[in-house]
Structure formats: C-alpha cells, structure tokens
Design a protein around this motif. Structure first.
Motif, PDB file in Angstrom:
ATOM      1  N   UNK A 108      -4.443   3.848   5.503  1.00 37.11           N
ATOM      2  CA  UNK A 108      -3.411   3.380   6.204  1.00 37.11           C
ATOM      3  C   UNK A 108      -3.851   3.252   7.794  1.00 37.11           C
ATOM      4  N   UNK A 109      -4.841   4.253   8.226  1.00 37.72           N
ATOM      5  CA  UNK A 109      -5.678   3.935   9.561  1.00 37.72           C
ATOM      6  C   UNK A 109      -6.292   2.658   9.613  1.00 37.72           C
ATOM      7  N   UNK A 110      -7.244   2.317   8.424  1.00 40.99           N
ATOM      8  CA  UNK A 110      -7.815   1.152   8.479  1.00 40.99           C
ATOM      9  C   UNK A 110      -6.838  -0.078   8.340  1.00 40.99           C
ATOM     10  N   UNK A 111      -5.733  -0.145   7.622  1.00 43.07           N
ATOM     11  CA  UNK A 111      -5.035  -1.352   7.615  1.00 43.07           C
ATOM     12  C   UNK A 111      -4.307  -1.499   8.895  1.00 43.07           C
ATOM     13  N   UNK A 112      -3.967  -0.446   9.557  1.00 45.02           N
ATOM     14  CA  UNK A 112      -3.350  -0.633  10.850  1.00 45.02           C
ATOM     15  C   UNK A 112      -4.252  -1.056  11.725  1.00 45.02           C
ATOM     16  N   UNK A 113      -5.527  -0.609  11.800  1.00 40.65           N
ATOM     17  CA  UNK A 113      -6.255  -1.106  12.890  1.00 40.65           C
ATOM     18  C   UNK A 113      -6.788  -2.441  12.593  1.00 40.65           C
ATOM     19  N   UNK A 139     -11.572   2.687   1.409  1.00 37.03           N
ATOM     20  CA  UNK A 139     -11.591   4.033   1.856  1.00 37.03           C
ATOM     21  C   UNK A 139     -12.936   4.592   1.904  1.00 37.03           C
ATOM     22  N   UNK A 140     -13.422   4.341   0.522  1.00 36.44           N
ATOM     23  CA  UNK A 140     -14.880   4.840   0.515  1.00 36.44           C
ATOM     24  C   UNK A 140     -15.949   4.222   1.031  1.00 36.44           C
ATOM     25  N   UNK A 141     -15.756   3.144   0.981  1.00 37.66           N
ATOM     26  CA  UNK A 141     -17.003   2.062   1.578  1.00 37.66           C
ATOM     27  C   UNK A 141     -16.804   2.170   3.012  1.00 37.66           C
ATOM     28  N   UNK A 142     -15.955   1.901   3.870  1.00 38.75           N
ATOM     29  CA  UNK A 142     -16.096   1.951   5.344  1.00 38.75           C
ATOM     30  C   UNK A 142     -15.747   3.325   5.817  1.00 38.75           C
ATOM     31  N   UNK A 143     -15.085   4.284   5.212  1.00 39.32           N
ATOM     32  CA  UNK A 143     -15.265   5.581   5.957  1.00 39.32           C
ATOM     33  C   UNK A 143     -16.108   6.738   5.269  1.00 39.32           C
ATOM     34  N   UNK A 144     -16.742   6.151   4.311  1.00 39.70           N
ATOM     35  CA  UNK A 144     -17.859   7.049   3.624  1.00 39.70           C
ATOM     36  C   UNK A 144     -17.141   8.273   3.270  1.00 39.70           C
ATOM     37  N   UNK A 145     -16.275   8.310   2.483  1.00 35.46           N
ATOM     38  CA  UNK A 145     -15.784   9.243   1.966  1.00 35.46           C
ATOM     39  C   UNK A 145     -16.157   9.768   0.453  1.00 35.46           C
ATOM     40  N   UNK A 146     -17.331   9.359  -0.070  1.00 38.65           N
ATOM     41  CA  UNK A 146     -17.722   9.532  -1.311  1.00 38.65           C
ATOM     42  C   UNK A 146     -17.897  11.073  -1.660  1.00 38.65           C
ATOM     43  N   UNK A 147     -18.415  11.947  -0.965  1.00 36.12           N
ATOM     44  CA  UNK A 147     -18.634  13.393  -1.164  1.00 36.12           C
ATOM     45  C   UNK A 147     -17.268  14.080  -0.880  1.00 36.12           C
ATOM     46  N   UNK A 194       0.711  -1.357  -0.031  1.00 41.05           N
ATOM     47  CA  UNK A 194      -0.017   0.086  -0.005  1.00 41.05           C
ATOM     48  C   UNK A 194       0.915   1.388   0.073  1.00 41.05           C
ATOM     49  N   UNK A 195       1.955   1.437   0.818  1.00 42.33           N
ATOM     50  CA  UNK A 195       2.678   2.629   1.198  1.00 42.33           C
ATOM     51  C   UNK A 195       3.287   2.614  -0.261  1.00 42.33           C
ATOM     52  N   UNK A 196       4.123   1.524  -0.937  1.00 40.50           N
ATOM     53  CA  UNK A 196       4.682   1.861  -2.096  1.00 40.50           C
ATOM     54  C   UNK A 196       3.819   2.379  -3.162  1.00 40.50           C
ATOM     55  N   UNK A 197       2.857   1.774  -3.561  1.00 42.19           N
ATOM     56  CA  UNK A 197       1.909   2.371  -4.432  1.00 42.19           C
ATOM     57  C   UNK A 197       1.481   3.760  -4.285  1.00 42.19           C
ATOM     58  N   UNK A 198       0.877   4.193  -3.109  1.00 43.36           N
ATOM     59  CA  UNK A 198       0.601   5.385  -3.070  1.00 43.36           C
ATOM     60  C   UNK A 198       1.694   6.511  -3.112  1.00 43.36           C
TER      61      UNK A 198
END
Length: 233
Positions: free
Chosen positions: A216-221, A171-179, A79-83
């Motif tokens: 990153x917060x989600x993956x770490x959690x 990110x979009x699904x679990x944190x509802x970041x769509x807007x 994840x870190x490498x890709x981003x």
C-alpha cells in the motif's frame, strides 16, 4: 508419453507468460496477442491460447475481440479487496491445517521452506530465480489451504493468490523483503507442525497484513508521484 509432453509444454507456457505479467516484463495495460507470445516463446499458438484462457480465469488478462488480450491494470482498490479477502481465507485455512496436518503434510511444508532457502543462497541470482522463490512462497499458502481439507476454501484462496502475486512480487523486489517473508513462513509452518491453530491463524493474518501495508505504501507513493507530475506539467 505424448500427452505428458503436451501437458508439460502447456504448463511451461502458462508459467512463463504468467511470470512475464507478474514481474512487469509485460506492463499492466499492455495489449498482447497469441502470435506475439508464440513467437517470443518459440511455440505454436495452441498452448499460448490455452495459457491466455487460464490467465483470464486468474484475472490477470482480459480478452478483447479481434484485439488480443489486455494485461490487467493493478490499482489500489483491487489491491485492498484482494488482500482483505486473502487475510480472512488464509487465516482460517491455516487454523484448519494446524489441526488436520499429517506427518507427511508437515514434511511437505518443511521441504518447501528448504527450497526457498536453497534459492535464496544462490549467489547473484537472477530475477528468474527470485521469481521461483516467490512461486514457492505463494504455493506454500496453496498447500496449507489444501491441507485444511476444505476444498471450496482451497479453490477460493488459490484464485485470490493468483491476483495477489503481482503485488507480492512488487513488495519483495522493491522493498527487499525476502528474508522477512522466509522467516514469517518458517514461523507459520512451525505453528502448524506444533498443532497450535490459534497461533498459526494469528501469524497467517499478520503475515498478510504486513504484506498489504508494505505494498500500500508503494502504490500510494506511485500514485502521489503521478499526481505531482500531472500538476507540474
């Protein structure tokens, strides 16, 4: 006409299989075979084989002799490498696009924003419709890279975006970041249309960093929770 139908089927199978992987319907680490998917999608094995070949190039599956394919496991290091790479490429592509964009290019970008808004307005939308919005949002970055005029940059960024889709979906699904994603895309397109390369590049980099920090917060959690369970057992 027959060739066009064949290409449409091939692309449809690829898109369907890719969606199943990105959205977790086929979990990371799972073993899948051409026959399994052919039966599930009610198609022959030929377009499925072609789809797996494309997905292996995308880095989403790995072929295993006589065992089918394994869905790539997504970890924090990948994840870190890709981003990190995406931030560099996306920022530079956006700066170039702000200088190179024609009126037709600008209209194309605005149409993609409008499509995201249309999908967002669907009442009680399904995951399929959400995934369609995700794809349009990701494709916006592909189109910006195309507008940049740098073919190698466009190809490299498209490859990285394929690897990032799973994380963006999470990110979009679990944190509802769509807007938030739609608003940031709108700002980005406004800067490109205004020809403001410095602002466009800054917004693109901030957009990627924000997404990276969220995932990153989600993956770490998830990692912390697995470690907690292992110690508790």
């Amino acid at each position: 006409m027959a060739k066009e139908t064949k290409n449409t089927l091939r692309d449809s199978v690829y898109s369907s299989l890719k969606a199943m992987i990105v959205t977790g319907q086929i979990p990371p680490g799972s073993r899948v075979t051409e026959n399994d998917i052919a039966v599930k999608l009610n198609v022959s094995r030929t377009p499925v084989r072609e789809a797996f070949n494309r997905l292996e190039r995308d880095g989403l599956v790995t072929g295993r002799p006589r065992q089918g394919y394994a869905v790539t496991e997504f970890d924090i290091n990948m994840f870190r490498e890709a981003f990190d790479i995406r931030e560099l490429l996306d920022g530079h592509a956006t700066e170039l696009a702000a200088v190179a964009a024609t009126e037709a290019d600008k209209a194309r970008l605005r149409a993609m924003l409008a499509e995201c808004e249309r999908l967002a307005a669907i009442p009680e939308r399904t995951n399929r419709e959400k995934f369609q919005e995700l794809e349009v949002g990701i494709d916006l970055h592909r189109v910006i890279a195309e507008i940049s005029g740098n073919v190698m940059l466009h190809n490299m960024l498209c490859g990285i975006l394929d690897k990032c889709q799973h994380y963006v979906w999470t990110e979009l699904l679990w944190l509802d970041e769509w807007k938030i994603a739609r608003d940031e895309h709108a700002e980005l397109v406004d800067a490109i249309c205004a020809g403001d390369a410095a602002r466009a590049g800054m917004l693109a980099r901030a957009h990627v960093r924000g997404s990276r920090d969220n995932v990153l917060r989600l993956l770490q959690a998830k990692s912390d929770y697995r470690n907690f369970l292992a110690k508790a057992s």
